[in-house]
Design a protein around this motif. Structure first.
Motif, PDB file in Angstrom:
ATOM      1  N   ASP A   1     -26.963-171.063  55.154  1.00  0.00           N
ATOM      2  CA  ASP A   1     -26.016-171.644  56.269  1.00  0.00           C
ATOM      3  C   ASP A   1     -25.490-170.656  57.054  1.00  0.00           C
ATOM      4  N   PRO A   2     -26.260-170.076  58.110  1.00  0.00           N
ATOM      5  CA  PRO A   2     -26.073-168.686  58.890  1.00  0.00           C
ATOM      6  C   PRO A   2     -24.849-168.846  59.378  1.00  0.00           C
ATOM      7  N   ALA A   3     -24.639-170.431  60.181  1.00  0.00           N
ATOM      8  CA  ALA A   3     -22.965-170.802  60.600  1.00  0.00           C
ATOM      9  C   ALA A   3     -21.730-170.456  60.002  1.00  0.00           C
ATOM     10  N   THR A   4     -22.387-170.727  58.952  1.00  0.00           N
ATOM     11  CA  THR A   4     -20.502-170.465  57.059  1.00  0.00           C
ATOM     12  C   THR A   4     -20.635-169.497  57.209  1.00  0.00           C
ATOM     13  N   ALA A   5     -21.940-168.781  57.147  1.00  0.00           N
ATOM     14  CA  ALA A   5     -21.694-167.448  56.333  1.00  0.00           C
ATOM     15  C   ALA A   5     -20.564-166.224  57.777  1.00  0.00           C
ATOM     16  N   THR A   6     -21.135-166.655  59.707  1.00  0.00           N
ATOM     17  CA  THR A   6     -20.537-165.745  60.087  1.00  0.00           C
ATOM     18  C   THR A   6     -19.227-166.063  60.186  1.00  0.00           C
ATOM     19  N   LEU A   7     -18.790-167.395  59.691  1.00  0.00           N
ATOM     20  CA  LEU A   7     -17.853-167.446  60.084  1.00  0.00           C
ATOM     21  C   LEU A   7     -16.849-167.485  59.303  1.00  0.00           C
ATOM     22  N   LEU A   8     -17.640-166.769  57.642  1.00  0.00           N
ATOM     23  CA  LEU A   8     -16.721-166.421  56.436  1.00  0.00           C
ATOM     24  C   LEU A   8     -16.290-164.667  56.343  1.00  0.00           C
TER      25      LEU A   8
ATOM     26  N   PHE B   1     -22.524-158.276  57.600  1.00  0.00           N
ATOM     27  CA  PHE B   1     -22.351-158.832  56.251  1.00  0.00           C
ATOM     28  C   PHE B   1     -22.409-159.998  55.905  1.00  0.00           C
ATOM     29  N   PRO B   2     -23.093-161.374  56.995  1.00  0.00           N
ATOM     30  CA  PRO B   2     -23.004-162.321  56.650  1.00  0.00           C
ATOM     31  C   PRO B   2     -23.917-162.586  55.768  1.00  0.00           C
ATOM     32  N   LYS B   3     -25.081-162.002  56.104  1.00  0.00           N
ATOM     33  CA  LYS B   3     -26.523-161.738  55.633  1.00  0.00           C
ATOM     34  C   LYS B   3     -26.164-161.170  53.900  1.00  0.00           C
ATOM     35  N   VAL B   4     -25.068-159.830  53.889  1.00  0.00           N
ATOM     36  CA  VAL B   4     -24.930-159.019  53.129  1.00  0.00           C
ATOM     37  C   VAL B   4     -24.372-159.592  51.464  1.00  0.00           C
ATOM     38  N   PHE B   5     -23.355-160.091  51.817  1.00  0.00           N
ATOM     39  CA  PHE B   5     -21.979-160.740  51.440  1.00  0.00           C
ATOM     40  C   PHE B   5     -21.551-162.185  51.239  1.00  0.00           C
ATOM     41  N   PHE B   6     -22.187-162.922  52.069  1.00  0.00           N
ATOM     42  CA  PHE B   6     -22.279-164.497  52.163  1.00  0.00           C
ATOM     43  C   PHE B   6     -23.633-164.930  52.040  1.00  0.00           C
ATOM     44  N   ASP B   7     -23.856-166.599  51.930  1.00  0.00           N
ATOM     45  CA  ASP B   7     -25.089-167.546  51.662  1.00  0.00           C
ATOM     46  C   ASP B   7     -25.561-167.610  52.763  1.00  0.00           C
ATOM     47  N   GLU B   8     -26.653-166.361  52.920  1.00  0.00           N
ATOM     48  CA  GLU B   8     -27.778-166.774  54.301  1.00  0.00           C
ATOM     49  C   GLU B   8     -28.261-168.062  54.029  1.00  0.00           C
TER      50      GLU B   8
ATOM     51  N   ASP C   1     -35.132-154.234  56.869  1.00  0.00           N
ATOM     52  CA  ASP C   1     -34.702-154.538  55.137  1.00  0.00           C
ATOM     53  C   ASP C   1     -34.057-153.053  54.652  1.00  0.00           C
ATOM     54  N   GLN C   2     -34.100-151.959  55.733  1.00  0.00           N
ATOM     55  CA  GLN C   2     -33.385-150.184  55.366  1.00  0.00           C
ATOM     56  C   GLN C   2     -32.267-151.282  55.820  1.00  0.00           C
ATOM     57  N   LEU C   3     -31.320-151.748  57.312  1.00  0.00           N
ATOM     58  CA  LEU C   3     -29.908-151.850  57.277  1.00  0.00           C
ATOM     59  C   LEU C   3     -30.162-152.745  55.997  1.00  0.00           C
ATOM     60  N   LEU C   4     -29.997-153.777  56.144  1.00  0.00           N
ATOM     61  CA  LEU C   4     -29.230-154.950  55.114  1.00  0.00           C
ATOM     62  C   LEU C   4     -29.218-153.418  53.055  1.00  0.00           C
ATOM     63  N   SER C   5     -30.630-152.993  53.167  1.00  0.00           N
ATOM     64  CA  SER C   5     -30.331-152.471  51.508  1.00  0.00           C
ATOM     65  C   SER C   5     -29.121-151.704  51.941  1.00  0.00           C
ATOM     66  N   TRP C   6     -29.368-150.305  53.288  1.00  0.00           N
ATOM     67  CA  TRP C   6     -28.808-148.787  52.744  1.00  0.00           C
ATOM     68  C   TRP C   6     -28.385-147.919  54.031  1.00  0.00           C
TER      69      TRP C   6
END
Length: 447
Positions: free
Chosen positions: A50-57, A41-48, A182-187
């Motif tokens: 800033d990885p640290a903030t994305a993981t925290l959110l 979800f840090p890569k799919v729903f949040f701003d990539e 790419d497959q993991l994050l798409s479907w």
């Protein structure tokens, strides 16, 4: 006080089976979210950017469901004590299945911007409301159907079902996590969530045939069902509610192990493989499937308090060992200490609390007492992951501080257990009543 009729032959096993399967399916949904929140979800729903903030959110959205649980507990606890355990068990399972399926259908941040995490949080809230009533209703159902001298064993099926659901979620996520990026994050990440639509169907078929408990039916027959369970609960059982809230903080061990430790191990600071770490969780849960009923059976013999204390104190110590093992990067060490910490030691408290907490309350407020008490404590446990991410520092690698934080959260459960009354040998109809007296085990009764 009415004395309930004996449960029909075979009904305790049916209740335990329904609790096990329902909890497994329900918490399959709940735990796949935890894995996705740590890995995807840090890569799919949040701003990539800033990885640290994305993981925290992302980890914060995991805790959102725990914040929703106390609210759900107020409503579901009320109706569970007014209308019966069975209706709540069916409702919570359907709600969890539908809300989890919808998560798999959500658009990503790249598609709809900030609306994506908002929709994710809304679905997560529905998951939390469902979970608020699931364990309390299933625990009440099995406890009130169980033979008095085996309440610990039968109620433990709810928690072994929870571990079974976590095991299933982990096993399904292992091949998903192994997909190309790419497959993991798409479907790929969506598939485990889509599969939860079967939860509603299977859960309804299993639970609709289950009979209501003799204890609750006895209350209905004599007009003892209270109109406002919450008022009675706070007037007569406020101290036990506080004990359950403190005791429920033990769940922090599970959330730290399942979510934060997974994120830490697969971060750049350690660099462990995702699939390898998921196998640690899978094997630990497999061991827990046997350890939970074993600890619960022991509590039927020696009492709830000593077994619970073994789990609470032992978990505080074991978490230091497990997080240290992750910091070394030694996979064999991580595997062994992970199984010991989560599969064996934590299972002592995890397998006993359904009977330990449930036996503190009388039948007329049992579901409310368990739901409200546990869900307030679980709310803190849910956000323990977010606090851990902050405590771990900018690099996310201060594991010793996280271990110390987890140990501190094990102190209230120890205090709660030490201040509670031993209830293993009190007759079911006298639980939660003043002046209740212990009875000897059946094998010790002379002819």
């Amino acid at each position: 006080m009415s004395v309930p009729a004996a449960a029909p032959p075979g009904q305790p096993k049916k209740a335990a089976t329904a609790a096990w399967i329902g909890s497994a399916l329900e918490y399959y949904d709940f735990f796949i979210y935890g894995s996705a929140a740590a890995l995807i979800f840090p890569k799919v729903f949040f701003d990539e950017s800033d990885p640290a903030t994305a993981t925290l959110l992302s980890l914060a959205t995991f805790g959102v469901a725990y914040a929703a649980r106390p609210v759900g507990a107020l409503f579901l606890g009320h109706f569970g004590d007014r209308l019966g355990r069975k209706k709540i068990m069916v409702f919570t399972l359907i709600l969890m299945g539908v809300s989890t399926f919808l998560i798999g259908c959500l658009p990503t941040r790249a598609q709809v911007g900030t609306l994506a995490p908002v929709l994710l949080v809304l679905c997560r809230v529905l998951q939390g409301v469902s979970a608020a009533g699931e364990q309390a209703s299933a625990n009440s159902m099995t406890l009130e159907h169980a033979p008095p001298h085996r309440r610990g064993f039968f109620t433990s099926f709810t928690l072994s079902g929870t571990q079974g659901g976590q095991l299933l979620a982990t096993l399904i996520f292992i091949p998903v996590a192994a997909l190309p990026e790419d497959q993991l994050l798409s479907w790929g990440w969506r598939v485990p969530f889509w599969m939860s639509i079967g939860v509603a169907v299977v859960g309804y078929v299993i639970r609709r045939k289950l009979e209501e408990t003799p204890a609750f039916e006895a209350q209905q027959a004599t007009g003892e069902v209270v109109k406002l369970p919450l008022a009675v609960l706070l007037r007569e059982h406020w101290a036990d509610v506080l004990r359950v809230i403190g005791g429920a903080l033990i769940a922090s061990v599970s959330t730290i192990f399942t979510v934060w430790a997974l994120a830490y191990a697969t971060s750049d600071a350690v660099g462990m493989d995702r699939s390898s770490m998921l196998w640690v969780g899978a094997l630990a849960n497999l061991v827990a499937l046997g350890a939970i009923p074993a600890w619960a059976t022991l509590s039927d013999r020696i009492g709830r308090r000593p077994v619970y204390l073994i789990g609470a104190v032992g978990s505080a110590v074991a978490m230091f060992g497990y997080l240290w093992a992750i910091s070394t990067g030694s996979y064999p060490l991580i595997l062994v200490l992970g199984i010991v910490a989560f599969g064996v030691v934590y299972s002592a408290a995890n397998g006993v609390w359904p009977s330990f907490y449930g036996e503190m309350f009388s039948t007329r407020v049992r579901l409310s007492g368990m739901a409200i008490g546990t869900q307030i404590g679980f709310a803190v446990a849910g956000f323990a992951v977010t606090f851990a991410a902050q405590i771990a520092g900018p690099g996310g690698d201060d594991w010793s501080s996280v271990a110390l934080f987890t140990a501190a959260l094990c102190v209230p459960p120890v205090i709660a257990a030490l201040s509670a009354r031993e209830t293993a040998r009190i007759p079911t109809e006298q639980l939660g009543e003043r002046g209740a007296r212990e009875v000897p085990q059946p094998e010790t009764v002379t002819a």
